[in-house]
Enzyme design. Structure first.
Site, mmCIF file in Angstrom:
data_model
loop_
_atom_site.group_PDB
_atom_site.id
_atom_site.type_symbol
_atom_site.label_atom_id
_atom_site.label_comp_id
_atom_site.label_asym_id
_atom_site.label_seq_id
_atom_site.Cartn_x
_atom_site.Cartn_y
_atom_site.Cartn_z
ATOM 1 N N THR A 137 3.938 1.491 -1.013
ATOM 2 C CA THR A 137 4.647 1.525 -2.296
ATOM 3 C C THR A 137 3.758 2.148 -3.372
ATOM 4 O O THR A 137 4.205 2.991 -4.160
ATOM 5 C CB THR A 137 5.065 0.095 -2.697
ATOM 6 N N TRP A 169 6.743 -0.493 -8.126
ATOM 7 C CA TRP A 169 7.846 -1.075 -7.356
ATOM 8 C C TRP A 169 9.059 -1.267 -8.280
ATOM 9 O O TRP A 169 10.164 -0.868 -7.959
ATOM 10 C CB TRP A 169 7.394 -2.418 -6.759
ATOM 11 N N LYS A 208 12.864 -7.305 9.593
ATOM 12 C CA LYS A 208 13.378 -6.554 8.456
ATOM 13 C C LYS A 208 12.211 -5.987 7.671
ATOM 14 O O LYS A 208 11.122 -6.534 7.666
ATOM 15 C CB LYS A 208 14.206 -7.462 7.564
ATOM 16 N N LYS A 266 0.829 -1.207 0.000
ATOM 17 C CA LYS A 266 0.000 0.000 0.000
ATOM 18 C C LYS A 266 0.864 1.258 0.000
ATOM 19 O O LYS A 266 0.601 2.188 -0.771
ATOM 20 C CB LYS A 266 -0.907 -0.046 1.236
ATOM 21 N N PHE A 268 3.324 -8.196 -9.112
ATOM 22 C CA PHE A 268 4.482 -8.920 -8.592
ATOM 23 C C PHE A 268 5.062 -9.796 -9.701
ATOM 24 O O PHE A 268 4.412 -10.057 -10.712
ATOM 25 C CB PHE A 268 4.071 -9.798 -7.399
ATOM 26 N N ALA A 328 -3.634 1.362 13.905
ATOM 27 C CA ALA A 328 -4.872 1.288 13.124
ATOM 28 C C ALA A 328 -5.912 0.383 13.786
ATOM 29 O O ALA A 328 -6.967 0.163 13.229
ATOM 30 C CB ALA A 328 -4.573 0.809 11.716
ATOM 31 N N ARG A 334 2.251 8.091 6.809
ATOM 32 C CA ARG A 334 2.463 7.913 8.243
ATOM 33 C C ARG A 334 3.951 7.760 8.538
ATOM 34 O O ARG A 334 4.745 7.359 7.694
ATOM 35 C CB ARG A 334 1.717 6.673 8.725
ATOM 36 N N PHE A 339 -3.898 -0.739 7.509
ATOM 37 C CA PHE A 339 -4.555 -2.037 7.273
ATOM 38 C C PHE A 339 -5.459 -2.009 6.035
ATOM 39 O O PHE A 339 -5.199 -1.276 5.077
ATOM 40 C CB PHE A 339 -5.339 -2.472 8.516
#
Lengths: 556, 556
Positions: B73, B409, B105, B71, B381, B273, B94, B301
Site C-alpha cells: 500500500t 490507504w 481474503k 508495505k 491506521f 522471500a 511483485r 517480508f
C-alpha cells in the site's frame, strides 16, 4: 510438385493481419475485442446472435492411421477455399494441448498452406484457457482434500474419490500417485493421479456451456466422489462452483485468430475425443455462425467417435445441426485400412485401396443414417497416383457418394476450390434432415447398443460385472437420461485397435462407466483409455529453442 | 475519518485509463505494446535503456506481524504521491500468486486508495506468467522422469532427485507424494512433492535474468538431482533449457498496469522471500527506471529478509542500487513487537510502542550500515493516537532517522505528499554509498555469519551435522562463490518466530543448504520452511463468484 517449406517456415513467413483488422472485417468493433498481443483476441459472448441462415459444415474422417489424414488441414483449407469462391466462412477449431507439443513434433494447427496462425502461440500457452482449466480443476481437488482434512462434514469416502488432478503435460509418473503423506499436518493419505488437462470434465463443460450461468450450473453438478452412504458428492456440495466459474470467466470467451490466408478462425476448447466429446466449444461454433455465413468445424478422431459425439452430445445439447458432413480420407490411410504396411505406402496398390475403402463407406453409411448430406474430401498426398485417385472416385460414385480432391496442403484455399464449390452446391440442393440415432429416454444399455450396432457395425454389447453394477447405480442416481460418451480405440470401428478396414461380426465389451454429470454424459469405457500420455524416447522438447529476440525454433 | 468502501469496491469504481494511454504517457508507441485486454500489456525488453539519473526507492518494513504493515500500500501510495508532487514515478511490484487467493481474503495489490488495478485480473491469472513458470518447471520434471524411465543414460540416482513439481495452488496433500506407481509402464516409483509455483527456482531465475539468453543460460544450470557418483545433474544435461526458455519467452516481459490514480505500474515476478529472494524482476525494475525518473519498488517480508536479499542478491547480480530505502512501520505492529496482544491494539500504549520500536531501530541501523539513506514511513491506521504518533516521531528523531506519516490507504497519493517530498529531498541531499556487507570471495560460513551478526544482531551460527557435510559438498561443486539466500522465519530477527522486538544473545541454527545454481544463490534453511501452503478451515473460495456478465464478486 514444388518443394514446400516446413510448417513453421510457412507460418512465420505469412502476411499476417492485425487481429483488429480481422475483427473489423467481421463487423466487430475495437471496443468488443479483447486483444492478446496483436494477433490474438478474445471475443465477448454477446457477439452470439440467432442466425438460422448460417450453414454449418462438420469435418470428420475415416479411422485415423499412422499415415495421417489431415483433418485440421482440410478444415482450414476448406474455410480458405470458401472465402476464395466468395462465401463468408469462419473456421471453428479445437485448441491444442501443450503437453503433447513437448513430446512429439507436429502441431495441431493444420499444415502446409492451410494453417492457423500464429501457430507458435496457439501450440504453446495461447490465451491461457487450458491453464485456467488446470487451475479450476486443481482448486476443486485442493478444496475437497481440505474439506476432508478439516473434519469431513460431508462424510466423503476417501477410498471413493473420483476427482483427481490435472496437468497440461505428458508425465506418465503422475498417472498413479499416493498423496497426503507425511503425517496429520499434510492431509489425509489417499490414492490420486493426474490426467492431462484436456481430459478434465471442466474442459468438456467449457465446450458445452452456452453462458457463464450455464457454466456455473454445470460445474456445480460435477461429481467428486462418493460418501460413506455411496451417494455422490458434488462440487456444489463443496460450495465452490462460483470460485471455479470466476477462474474461467475469461477462458469461456472464444479466441479469434486467422488462417494463412487471413480467413477468420475461432479456436476454443479441446476436450479429449475418448473420455469426452472431442469438439470445440458450443460458444465458438455459435459465434462463428453469428459472424459468418458458413462455419467449418471439426470433431476428433474418426466419424465413429468424433462425428457420433458431435451429433449425439454437442448437437443435442446446443441445437447446432450440421448442414453437410465432409469426410476426409487419404489414399494412404485407406491403403493401410486395406492391409498395407506403413513403409509400403509409396507403392501404388489399387487392390488394397479398394479393400480399405470399406472403412470410408461404413462412415458414409452411418452419417447418412443420421439424415445428413455428405461429401468425401480426398486429401491429396505426393505419392498418390492418378490410377488410385480414379479408383477411389469410382468407388464413391458407385455408392452415390459425392467426392472431391483437396490440395489445400500444397496450394491453400486455391487447392480447395472444387471442394468448396461442391460443398456450397450440396448445401443448397440438399437440406439436412438430421435425426439422432437414439432418444434420451432410451435406457443406457439401449443407447450403447444403438451406437455399437448402427455406428460401429458390431453385433452387440457385452457388459462386465462391474459395468452391470454401475448401470444400476447410475439409474439409481438418475443419470440414465444422459447421452453416451464412448471411450473406444480410435483406430478401429471395433474395440480392437488392430481390426482395420470394416470389421464385422464383433461385439464391444464395456468395462466401466464414469459419470460426467456437469458435462452431461455417461462415459462408457471399452478397453484401457490413456488419459495421461507419456513422452517418447527422444522428446521434441530437446529440439526446441528460442532466439535472443524471441523467435521460436524447432517447434515443428 | 470517513467510511471507506472495500478494496474491490474502490478498485471497480476507479476511473481506469486504457493501457495504450498509460503507455503513450510513458512515450511507448502502440507498436511496442502487447495488449492483454484493454488494461494490461506486456512490454518488450528493448524498452530498457541505461539511465543512471533515474532514482530507485526500495520499500521495506519492520518484521511483519498479524497487525499488518501495508508495505505494498505504501509502495503504491508513494508512487502516486511522487506523481502528485510533479515527479515522474513508476511503481515496480511483485506479481501475486493465485494459490493463496483461494485460501485467504486479501489480495496483494495494495489497499484502500493505493491499489494497482485491475486487481481482479492481477490476483487471478493476470497475463499468465506464473502459469508459464508452472509449465516450464513441470516440463523439466517430466523430461527428467522420462529420461530415467527410458534407460537413465545420465545415471541419475532416483533417491536423490531434488527437482520436484509445482502448482499455483494451496494444496497440502501434494507436499509429499509417491509417484510413478502402477508398474513398469507408468514410470519409476519415487518420492516427490509439489511446491507452490512461486517457490520454483524458475521464478527466482526469471526475476534475476536480464535477457532471454541470460535466462536460458541460468535455466541450463539448474540442478535436478545427483547421479550415482553424487555429482549434480542439470537441466542442461537433459538438453531442455531451450524448450524451457521458449515456454517463458512471453513471461520474461514485464506487465504494465496502473494504480487507482493512473500511475504506471510494472508488475512482474514474485519469488518466495524465504527460499528465494522475494523481489520483483530485475528486468521490470530496470525498465521502470528507463521509463520514469523515480522507481518505487518493494522487497518481501521485513528488512532482515527482503531488503538484505535485495541488496546482496538482486543488486549484486544486476547493478541496481537503491538511492533511498523507505522502512514501513505501523504503530500497531510496533506495539505487537512491544508485547501487546492483537486484541488489545486499539488501546493507546506508548510504553509498548517505545519498547517495540527497537525492531524498527535495528532495521534502520542495518540499512545504514549498507551505506544507504533511509526514511521511515508510518502507515497510519484508524486507532493510532496522536500521542503514539508523536512518541514514534520522537524516537526516530532521537536516532536521527527521518520519519513521515503516510495516509495513502485513506487518501491515496494526496495522503503521501509529505512522504514523497521528504523522499525526493533526501535523495537530492544525500547520495547513496551502497556497499554490500559481504564479498563473493568470503566463504559460505563467513557470509552466513555476517548476515546473522550484522543484519539479525545475533551472536553467531550453529551448523547441523548435515549442513556441515553440505558445506563441503557445495565447496567441491564450486558453489562457494555464490551469495546466500537465508530461509528464516519472517516474524523475528532471530530464527525463533516468537522472539519479537529486538532479540539479543541468540544464535541461528542452520539445518540444511540447498543449491539454486541457476538463480545463483545458496539457500540456507533455518527451521522448517513451508513451500506449499494449505487452505484454511473456511477457504475464501467459498465466497467467490462471478455475475452473469463477468464481474468478479467476493474476491476480497
Amino acid at each position: 510438385m514444388s518443394k514446400i517449406p516446413s510448417d513453421i517456415e510457412i507460418a512465420q513467413q505469412a502476411s499476417i493481419k492485425r487481429v483488429t483488422q480481422i475483427a473489423e472485417e467481421l463487423g466487430i468493433s475495437e471496443e468488443k475485442l479483447e486483444p492478446f498481443g496483436h494477433y490474438k483476441a478474445k471475443l465477448p459472448l454477446d457477439l452470439i446472435s440467432d442466425k438460422p441462415e448460417a450453414k454449418t459444415i462438420l469435418v470428420t474422417a475415416v479411422n485415423p492411421t499412422p499415415a495421417g489424414e489431415g483433418k485440421s488441414t482440410v478444415t482450414v483449407g476448406l474455410g480458405q477455399a470458401l472465402n476464395k469462391i466468395g462465401k463468408k466462412a469462419v473456421v471453428a477449431l479445437r485448441e491444442p494441448s501443450l503437453g503433447p507439443t513437448m513430446g512429439m513434433k507436429g502441431g495441431a494447427c493444420g499444415g502446409g498452406y492451410s494453417q492457423v496462425i500464429p501457430m507458435e502461440d496457439i501450440n504453446l500457452h495461447f490465451t491461457g484457457d487450458i491453464h485456467a482449466i488446470t487451475t479450476a480443476h486443481n482448486a476443486l481437488t485442493a478444496i475437497m482434500d481440505n474439506h476432508i482434512h478439516r473434519g469431513n462434514e460431508l462424510n466423503i469416502d476417501v477410498r471413493k474419490l473420483t476427482w483427481k488432478r490435472v496437468m497440461d503435460m505428458n508425465d506418465r509418473s503422475l498417472r498413479n500417485i499416493v498423496a497426503g503423506l507425511g503425517g496429520p499436518l499434510q492431509g489425509t493419505p489417499h490414492e490420486s493421479g493426474f490426467d492431462i488437462t484436456v481430459a478434465s470434465e471442466i474442459m468438456a463443460i467449457l465446450c458445452l456451456a452456452d453462458s457463464l450461468d450455464d457454466l456455473k450450473n454445470r460445474l456445480s453438478q460435477m461429481v467428486v466422489g462418493y460418501n460413506y452412504e455411496n451417494k455422490p458428492v458434488t462440487c456444489g456440495d463443496l460450495k465452490v462452483e462460483g470460485a471455479l466459474t470466476l477462474l474461467l470467466k475469461d477462458a469461456i470467451k472464444p479466441n479469434l485468430v486467422q488462417t494463412l490466408e487471413n480467413t477468420p478462425a475461432l479456436i476454443h476448447g479441446g476436450p479429449f475425443a475418448n473420455i469426452a466429446h472431442g469438439c470445440n466449444s458450443v460458444i465458438a461454433t455459435k459465434m462463428a455462425a453469428s459472424l459468418g455465413d458458413y462455419v467449418v468445424t471439426e470433431a476428433g478422431f474418426g466419424a465413429d467417435l468424433g462425428a457420433e459425439k458431435f451429433l449425439h452430445i454437442k448437437a443435442a445439447s446446443s441445437g447446432i445441426k450440421p448442414d453437410l458432413v465432409v469426410v476426409v480420407a487419404t489414399i494412404r490411410a485407406l491403403k493401410m485400412h486395406g492391409g498395407v504396411n506403413k513403409n509400403d505406402l509409396k507403392k501404388e496398390n489399387v487392390e488394397a485401396l479398394r479393400s480399405g475403402s470399406a472403412n470410408l463407406l461404413k462412415h458414409a453409411e452411418t452419417l447418412r443414417s443420421f439424415g445428413l448430406p455428405i461429401l468425401v474430401a480426398v486429401n491429396r498426398f505426393v505419392h498418390d497416383t492418378d490410377e488410385e485417385m480414379e479408383a477411389l472416385k469410382q468407388i464413391c460414385s458407385d455408392h452415390h457418394i459425392p467426392v472431391e480432391t483437396a490440395e489445400v496442403w500444397e496450394k491453400g484455399g486455391e487447392g480447395g476450390r472444387d471442394l468448396a464449390n461442391r460443398a456450397a452446391t450440396l448445401i443448397e440442393e440438399k437440406p439436412s434432415a438430421f435425426t439422432p440415432l437414439y432418444k434420451s429416454g432410451d435406457s443406457l444399455e439401449q443407447k450403447i447398443d444403438t451406437i455399437v450396432k448402427r455406428v460401429y457395425g458390431g453385433e452387440g454389447v457385452v457388459f462386465s460385472n462391474n459395468a452391470q453394477k454401475q448401470l444400476t447405480l447410475f439409474k439409481d442416481n438418475g443419470w440414465d437420461d444422459l447421452p453416451i460418451c464412448m471411450a473406444k480405440t480410435q483406430y478401429s470401428l471395433s474395440d480392437d485397435p488392430s481390426a482395420l478396414g470394416r470389421p464385422k461380426n464383433f461385439t464391444v465389451t464395456v468395462r466401466e462407466l464414469r459419470i460426467s454429470a456437469g458435462a452431461g454424459f455417461v462415459v462408457v469405457l471399452t478397453g484401457n483409455v490413456m488419459t495421461m500420455p507419456g513422452l517418447p524416447a527422444r522428446p521434441g522438447a530437446e529440439d526446441m529453442d528460442v532466439t535472443s529476440d524471441g523467435r521460436a525454433l524447432g517447434l515443428f
